[in-house]
Scaffold this active site. Structure first.
Site, short mmCIF file in Angstrom:
data_model
loop_
_atom_site.label_atom_id
_atom_site.label_comp_id
_atom_site.label_asym_id
_atom_site.label_seq_id
_atom_site.Cartn_x
_atom_site.Cartn_y
_atom_site.Cartn_z
N SER A 140 -1.66 26.82 -32.60
CA SER A 140 -0.94 27.70 -31.68
C SER A 140 -1.01 29.14 -32.14
O SER A 140 -1.58 29.44 -33.19
CB SER A 140 0.54 27.28 -31.62
OG SER A 140 1.14 27.51 -32.87
N THR A 179 18.91 34.39 -41.92
CA THR A 179 18.41 35.05 -43.13
C THR A 179 19.23 36.31 -43.37
O THR A 179 19.56 37.04 -42.43
CB THR A 179 16.92 35.42 -42.92
OG1 THR A 179 16.21 34.22 -42.59
CG2 THR A 179 16.33 36.02 -44.18
N CYS A 219 14.52 28.05 -37.00
CA CYS A 219 14.64 27.28 -38.25
C CYS A 219 13.51 27.46 -39.25
O CYS A 219 13.76 27.73 -40.42
CB CYS A 219 14.78 25.80 -37.92
SG CYS A 219 16.34 25.44 -37.11
#
Ligand code: NAD
Ligand code: UDX
Length: 464
Positions: A271, A95, A278
């Protein structure tokens, strides 16, 4: 067209394993993986194959078989490009951290540098394969750079996104659900290039799983696949919070929902939040692309997947603070697991980094144990956030090489990666060596509640 020499630029988590498998399966093709990172190449060439820079189950065996035979690792990028008929670009596309699109768009500077280097060096025709995950229509920019060098070399650009997941990279490469190849299928040269790559994969993958499309569909399919997978995790994590309020158990909900064959059971494990290099990067990129086409509803829809994930990490950390009588200041908290998932030493965007950072802001003392992650990496991850000084991170965070060193005298233990070995720990010993009440927070639904409560733990698990 038969490919004899492959060059792959980028010897990372994708380039390394992918090329090792291609070399193993295609002994008649020479595969050279190049990188500007000398240390990484040196590690790939380490005499002891267990020291290769990426930990993946089964990878060292594959490397051992092919390395030196038809698999080579080198820093000599120019000569590998020069020799190759086919060049994979497998460099990082993080990014952007600056300028237009900062925090959203993919930074394509490494890709462009590769293209310019290929353009400068090439004297013979090349097939250039985008292996990195790229914004839709990047191939156009690549072609523009390559075609404007005036040295008469012809380039075909293919998109061949990689769907491997870390921790199962070798299995995924050996037996993929599909391999996607996008090319200029309207021209003879384009079709030939696609066929050349199909032929390589056909060495070990049934033809019906080799899917060919136009370039734009291929580029966009990769972003779409990651967005859908991450969306499933955020969807089940959203339900986990509702479960905690209502007495439902997210594991039971997930099983019940997943047995609907239209929904399917995979990627519904609640989770502490998804991590990895990714999902977040690719969704942010999708959001950015959508916005740049003026598609604000599309952008907002996908952005919510990230917002939910950020919330899940924060919520887990806040739960620890709240449960420990609203203060963790000066309290020792043991973190078990730093990698973003089990069976990898990769920590990029791992939820553990953000949970630790939150707890450090609350002045906790953190002790970390992870079976595969190196100490320097843990400090580097925290330093990267820039929340506090390097010195302070080192003063407040200790990294240990055994789980019981982390949990001894701790007020709380937080399980943040689902390493199998954590299930087999001597939880009786851990309990007896902790301060009381002994709090145990399971961010992965890894541990069984009843036995832990019987030992005396105050037990909290996501979605239960
Ligand atoms: P990585 O950071 O592990 O590896 C990239 C490598 O490229 C680095 O070693 C870097 O030094 C090298 N590099 C950068 N610029 C270079 C240049 N100009 N010349 C030579 N080497 C150069 O990244 P990764 O995880 O392998 O990811 C690579 C790409 O694959 C990304 O676009 C990523 O989105 C995509 N991808 C990653 C995964 C994954 O699980 N990690 C899965 C699918 C797709
Ligand atoms: C992902 C994609 O799966 C892969 O196809 C793509 O090529 C790269 O990105 P990766 O990030 O390596 O792979 O691992 P993945 O198994 O997808 O897990 C990503 C994160 O989601 C991990 O933190 C994992 O723990 C979490 N996760 C995954 C869940 O929390 N619940 C699930 O049910 C599945």
């Amino acid at each position: 067209m038969k490919i004899k020499n492959i060059c792959c630029i980028g010897a990372g988590y994708v380039g390394g394993p992918t090329m090792a498998v291609i070399a193993q399966k295609c002994p008649e093709i020479n595969v050279t993986v190049v990188d500007i990172n000398e240390e990484r190449i040196e590690a790939w060439n380490d005499e002891d194959v267990e020291n290769i820079p990426i930990y993946e189950p089964g990878l060292s065996q594959v490397v051992k078989e092919a390395r030196g035979r038809n698999l080579f690792f080198s820093t000599d990028v120019d000569s590998a490009i020069d020799k190759a008929d086919m060049i994979f670009i497998s460099v990082n596309t993080p990014t952007k951290t600056y300028g237009i699109g900062k925090g959203m768009a993919a930074d394509l500077k490494y890709i462009e540098l590769c293209a310019r280097q290929i353009a400068r060096v090439s004297k013979t025709d090349k097939i250039v394969v985008e292996k990195s995950t790229l914004p839709v229509r990047t191939a156009e920019a690549l072609k523009n750079i390559l075609d404007n060098t005036g040295n008469g070399v012809n380039y075909q650009i293919l998109s061949n996104p990689e769907f491997l997941a870390e921790g199962t990279a070798v299995d995924d490469l050996m037996n993929p659900d599909r391999v996607l190849i996008g090319g200029d299928i309207d021209t003879t040269e384009g079709k030939e290039a696609v066929e050349a790559l199909v032929d390589i994969y056909a060495h070990w993958i049934p033809r019906e799983r080799l899917l060919t499309t136009n370039v734009w569909s291929s580029e966009l399919s990769k972003l779409t696949a990651n967005a859908f997978l991450a969306q499933r995790v955020s969807s089940i994590n959203a339900m986990s919070e509702l479960c905690e309020k209502t007495g439902a158990d997210v594991n039971e909900v997930s099983k019940a929902v997943g047995m609907d064959s239209r929904i399917g059971a995979k990627f519904l494990k609640s989770s502490v939040g998804f991590g990895g290099s990714c999902f977040q990067k690719d969704i942010l990129n999708l959001v950015y692309i959508s916005k740049s086409f003026g598609l604000h509803e599309v952008a907002d829809y996908w952005e919510q997947v990230i917002l939910m994930n950020d919330h899940q990490k924060r919520r887990f950390a806040a739960k620890i603070v709240q449960t420990l009588f609203n203060t963790v200041s000066g309290k020792k908290i043991a973190i078990l697991g730093w990698a973003f998932k089990k069976d990898t030493n990769d920590t990029r965007e791992s939820a553990a980094i953000y949970v630790a950072d939150y707890l450090l802001n609350e002045q906790a003392e953190i002790v970390v144990y992870d079976p595969k992650v190196k100490t320097e990496q843990i400090y580097a991850d925290l330093d990267y956030l820039n929340t506090r000084s390097t010195e302070e991170n080192r003063a407040r965070v200790t990294v240990v090489n055994a789980p019981y060193k982390a949990t001894k005298d701790a007020h709380a233990v937080a399980v943040l990666t689902e390493w199998d070995e954590f299930k087999e720990l001597d939880w009786q010993k851990i309990y007896s060596e902790m301060l009381k009440p002994a709090f145990l927070f399971d961010g992965r639904r890894l541990l069984e509640r009843k036995s832990k409560e019987e030992l005396g733990f105050e037990f909290y698990a996501i979605g239960n």
